[in-house]
Design an enzyme around this catalytic site. Structure first.
Site, PDB file in Angstrom:
ATOM      1  N   ASP A 202       5.979  11.033  68.298  1.00  0.00           N
ATOM      2  CA  ASP A 202       4.602  11.089  68.803  1.00  0.00           C
ATOM      3  C   ASP A 202       4.528  11.953  70.063  1.00  0.00           C
ATOM      4  OD1 ASP A 202       1.780   9.745  68.782  1.00  0.00           O
ATOM      5  OD2 ASP A 202       2.454   9.663  70.870  1.00  0.00           O
TER       6      ASP A 202
ATOM      7  N   TYR B  20       0.844  16.175  76.906  1.00  0.00           N
ATOM      8  CA  TYR B  20       2.153  15.724  77.406  1.00  0.00           C
ATOM      9  C   TYR B  20       3.009  16.910  77.893  1.00  0.00           C
ATOM     10  CZ  TYR B  20       1.047  11.328  74.915  1.00  0.00           C
ATOM     11  OH  TYR B  20       0.450  10.177  74.439  1.00  0.00           O
TER      12      TYR B  20
ATOM     13  N   LYS C 207      -1.850  15.499  69.350  1.00  0.00           N
ATOM     14  CA  LYS C 207      -3.237  15.099  69.629  1.00  0.00           C
ATOM     15  C   LYS C 207      -4.053  16.212  70.276  1.00  0.00           C
ATOM     16  CE  LYS C 207      -1.185  10.613  70.680  1.00  0.00           C
ATOM     17  NZ  LYS C 207       0.023  10.829  71.475  1.00  0.00           N
TER      18      LYS C 207
ATOM     19  N   HIS D 150      -7.452  12.685  70.824  1.00  0.00           N
ATOM     20  CA  HIS D 150      -6.753  11.868  71.834  1.00  0.00           C
ATOM     21  C   HIS D 150      -7.682  10.839  72.484  1.00  0.00           C
ATOM     22  CE1 HIS D 150      -3.059  12.145  74.670  1.00  0.00           C
ATOM     23  NE2 HIS D 150      -3.529  10.919  74.637  1.00  0.00           N
TER      24      HIS D 150
HETATM   25  N1  LIG Z   1      -2.907   7.848  72.751  1.00  0.00           N
HETATM   26  C1  LIG Z   1      -2.807   7.591  74.038  1.00  0.00           C
HETATM   27  O1  LIG Z   1      -3.751   7.729  74.826  1.00  0.00           O
HETATM   28  C2  LIG Z   1      -1.493   7.084  74.564  1.00  0.00           C
HETATM   29  C3  LIG Z   1      -1.432   6.454  75.811  1.00  0.00           C
HETATM   30  C4  LIG Z   1      -0.213   5.976  76.246  1.00  0.00           C
HETATM   31  C5  LIG Z   1       0.914   6.131  75.443  1.00  0.00           C
HETATM   32  N2  LIG Z   1       0.829   6.784  74.244  1.00  0.00           N
HETATM   33  C6  LIG Z   1       2.039   7.005  73.379  1.00  0.00           C
HETATM   34  O2  LIG Z   1       2.742   5.766  73.279  1.00  0.00           O
HETATM   35  C7  LIG Z   1       4.056   5.953  73.760  1.00  0.00           C
HETATM   36  C8  LIG Z   1       4.593   4.682  74.372  1.00  0.00           C
HETATM   37  O3  LIG Z   1       3.791   4.232  75.452  1.00  0.00           O
HETATM   38  P1  LIG Z   1       4.237   4.358  76.995  1.00  0.00           P
HETATM   39  O4  LIG Z   1       5.117   5.538  77.140  1.00  0.00           O
HETATM   40  O5  LIG Z   1       2.977   4.296  77.787  1.00  0.00           O
HETATM   41  O6  LIG Z   1       5.014   3.028  77.331  1.00  0.00           O
HETATM   42  P2  LIG Z   1       6.075   2.054  76.651  1.00  0.00           P
HETATM   43  O7  LIG Z   1       6.668   2.637  75.443  1.00  0.00           O
HETATM   44  O8  LIG Z   1       5.422   0.721  76.595  1.00  0.00           O
HETATM   45  O9  LIG Z   1       7.173   1.985  77.800  1.00  0.00           O
HETATM   46  C9  LIG Z   1       7.985   3.084  78.125  1.00  0.00           C
HETATM   47  C10 LIG Z   1       8.819   2.689  79.339  1.00  0.00           C
HETATM   48  O10 LIG Z   1       9.725   1.626  78.993  1.00  0.00           O
HETATM   49  C11 LIG Z   1      11.065   2.007  79.282  1.00  0.00           C
HETATM   50  N3  LIG Z   1      11.887   1.511  78.161  1.00  0.00           N
HETATM   51  C12 LIG Z   1      11.995   2.049  76.922  1.00  0.00           C
HETATM   52  N4  LIG Z   1      12.799   1.311  76.137  1.00  0.00           N
HETATM   53  C13 LIG Z   1      13.213   0.277  76.893  1.00  0.00           C
HETATM   54  C14 LIG Z   1      14.067  -0.831  76.634  1.00  0.00           C
HETATM   55  N5  LIG Z   1      14.637  -1.006  75.440  1.00  0.00           N
HETATM   56  N6  LIG Z   1      14.261  -1.718  77.645  1.00  0.00           N
HETATM   57  C15 LIG Z   1      13.678  -1.548  78.855  1.00  0.00           C
HETATM   58  N7  LIG Z   1      12.864  -0.514  79.162  1.00  0.00           N
HETATM   59  C16 LIG Z   1      12.630   0.390  78.185  1.00  0.00           C
HETATM   60  C17 LIG Z   1      11.058   3.524  79.380  1.00  0.00           C
HETATM   61  O11 LIG Z   1      12.019   4.007  80.272  1.00  0.00           O
HETATM   62  P3  LIG Z   1      13.225   4.986  79.786  1.00  0.00           P
HETATM   63  O12 LIG Z   1      12.639   6.236  79.256  1.00  0.00           O
HETATM   64  O13 LIG Z   1      13.995   5.208  81.059  1.00  0.00           O
HETATM   65  O14 LIG Z   1      14.007   4.213  78.764  1.00  0.00           O
HETATM   66  C18 LIG Z   1       9.639   3.791  79.924  1.00  0.00           C
HETATM   67  O15 LIG Z   1       9.613   3.670  81.327  1.00  0.00           O
HETATM   68  C19 LIG Z   1       3.906   7.131  74.743  1.00  0.00           C
HETATM   69  O16 LIG Z   1       5.138   7.682  75.120  1.00  0.00           O
HETATM   70  C20 LIG Z   1       3.011   8.026  73.954  1.00  0.00           C
HETATM   71  O17 LIG Z   1       3.729   8.708  72.956  1.00  0.00           O
HETATM   72  C21 LIG Z   1      -0.357   7.229  73.783  1.00  0.00           C
END
Ligand SMILES: NC(=O)c1ccc[n+]([C@@H]2O[C@H](COP(=O)([O-])OP(=O)(O)OC[C@H]3O[C@@H](n4cnc5c(N)ncnc54)[C@H](OP(=O)(O)O)[C@@H]3O)[C@@H](O)[C@H]2O)c1
Length: 337
Positions: free
Chosen positions: A48, A53, A82, A115
């Site tokens: 994704d 990004y 997106k 998006h």
């Molecule tokens: N459509 C939208 O508007 C939108 C908005 C937000 C997000 N997204 C998408 O959704 C994805 C995920 O959401 P997010 O990035 O906001 O947050 P998330 O996946 O909830 O959390 C990511 C964070 O958790 C840490 N992490 C990952 N695996 C872990 C584990 N097993 N144990 C402990 N910590 C862990 C990562 O650090 P490390 O990298 O250091 O492991 C990072 O700081 C995004 O990357 C993006 O692709 C889309």
């Protein structure tokens, strides 16, 4: 429940979305090569990303190497990107998708998402958040979602996107698209985790053939640092930490798994896809290793009860400030207050 395995997919029309994908928001171009290689080795096929990004080129470079080496084929991959808010106009969709495809070095994406329903003025590809003279963000108050969707449908016709969908839309906005579309949205990507489970909305989407993908399944623990680094005000942002939840920790211990794995397992058993972000190879591997255990009915219900409704929303939740606060003046601002 059908048995889930590493090849499980959510289907809508021609779309087959692998239930666990790699999130890449905040993954820097320098981190992408290691992250993507670790992900492919671990078994991920769903990646994704988004125009905003600013890592599509890095992803494209690694994908090309992987494809050229024969390690994976294009057909095995499920690539999502997106359309940025600055492209929320029927005639702009093609321009932005072509730019993304060029960066990704691909002929098509498997899924192209709008998006956000909130449009901004288009001041060129490098102006992700165009500013006016007084430093104000230039929103496009005339965003027309139904016209925009026609631009999305044209991308399917042209073969640049196999499927199309939406992100950060609310139920009313999804309904408006469904009521008037020629090609229905295959997927909705929204904030979804144990504290914001959006049960009614998810069930509405399922009933209407729209699959759901959960973003920020861990509550996006890195977001505060990310905003601070860019000077974006974080005051009022609601920070929640599902990874620290005692109920989740207890269930994880029982299964000899990590809290992260229980959070992801719950979501895929709940019937949505997940896209946890990590650039750490060990955590990337760990986040895909969720197919060798099952939650009992009791455990599932315990996690289901952790839902806080709107009090669990972080992005654009009640009392949120900064960018989301500014967006609220837009007629298509999607989040309930
Ligand atoms: N459509 C939208 O508007 C939108 C908005 C937000 C997000 N997204 C998408 O959704 C994805 C995920 O959401 P997010 O990035 O906001 O947050 P998330 O996946 O909830 O959390 C990511 C964070 O958790 C840490 N992490 C990952 N695996 C872990 C584990 N097993 N144990 C402990 N910590 C862990 C990562 O650090 P490390 O990298 O250091 O492991 C990072 O700081 C995004 O990357 C993006 O692709 C889309």
């Amino acid at each position: 429940m059908t048995k889930l395995d590493s090849k499980s997919v959510l289907t809508s029309g021609v779309m087959k979305m692998p239930v666990v994908g790699l999130g890449t928001w905040q993954s820097t171009p320098e981190e992408i090569d290691t992250a993507l290689n670790a992900a492919i080795d671990a078994g991920y096929r769903h990646i994704d990303t988004a125009f905003v990004y600013q890592n599509e080129s890095a992803i494209g470079t690694t994908l090309k190497k992987l494809l050229d080496s024969g390690k994976i084929t294009r057909e095995e991959l499920f690539i999502v990107t997106k359309l940025p808010g600055t492209g929320n106009r029927r005639e702009d969709v093609e321009l932005f998708l072509k730019k993304s495809l060029e960066a990704l070095q691909l002929d098509y994406v498997d899924l192209y998402l709008v998006h956000s329903p909130v449009g901004m003025v288009n001041k060129g590809f490098d102006q992700l958040f165009p500013m006016g003279e007084k430093g104000e963000i230039l929103f496009d108050m005339n965003t027309d979602l139904l016209e925009l969707w026609k631009g999305m449908e044209a991308q399917v016709d042209a073969g640049r996107a196999k499927s199309i969908g939406i992100s950060n839309f609310n139920q009313n906005q999804v309904k408006r698209i469904l009521d008037s579309c020629r090609i229905p949205p295959a997927n909705l990507q929204v904030e979804l985790h144990i504290y914001l489970q959006q049960k009614e909305f998810v069930s509405f989407c399922k009933q209407n053939g729209v699959t759901v993908c959960a973003y920020s399944p861990f509550g996006s623990p890195g977001q505060k640092a990310f905003f601070e680094k860019r000077g974006i005000p974080t005051e009022g942002i609601r920070l929640l930490f599902p990874l620290e939840d005692p109920v989740v920790k207890e269930i994880a211990e029982k299964h000899n798994k990590q809290p992260s794995q229980v959070l992801l397992r719950y979501m895929i058993e709940y019937g949505v896809a997940v896209i946890p972000k990590s650039t750490n190879p060990d955590r990337i591997k760990q986040n895909f290793d969720v197919f060798d255990f099952e939650l009992t009915k009791e455990e599932f219900e315990k996690i289901s009860a952790l839902d806080r409704g709107e009090d669990g929303r972080m992005f654009g939740g009640r009392g949120s400030q900064g960018f989301f606060n500014l967006m609220e003046s837009h007629p298509e601002y999607p989040f309930p207050k």
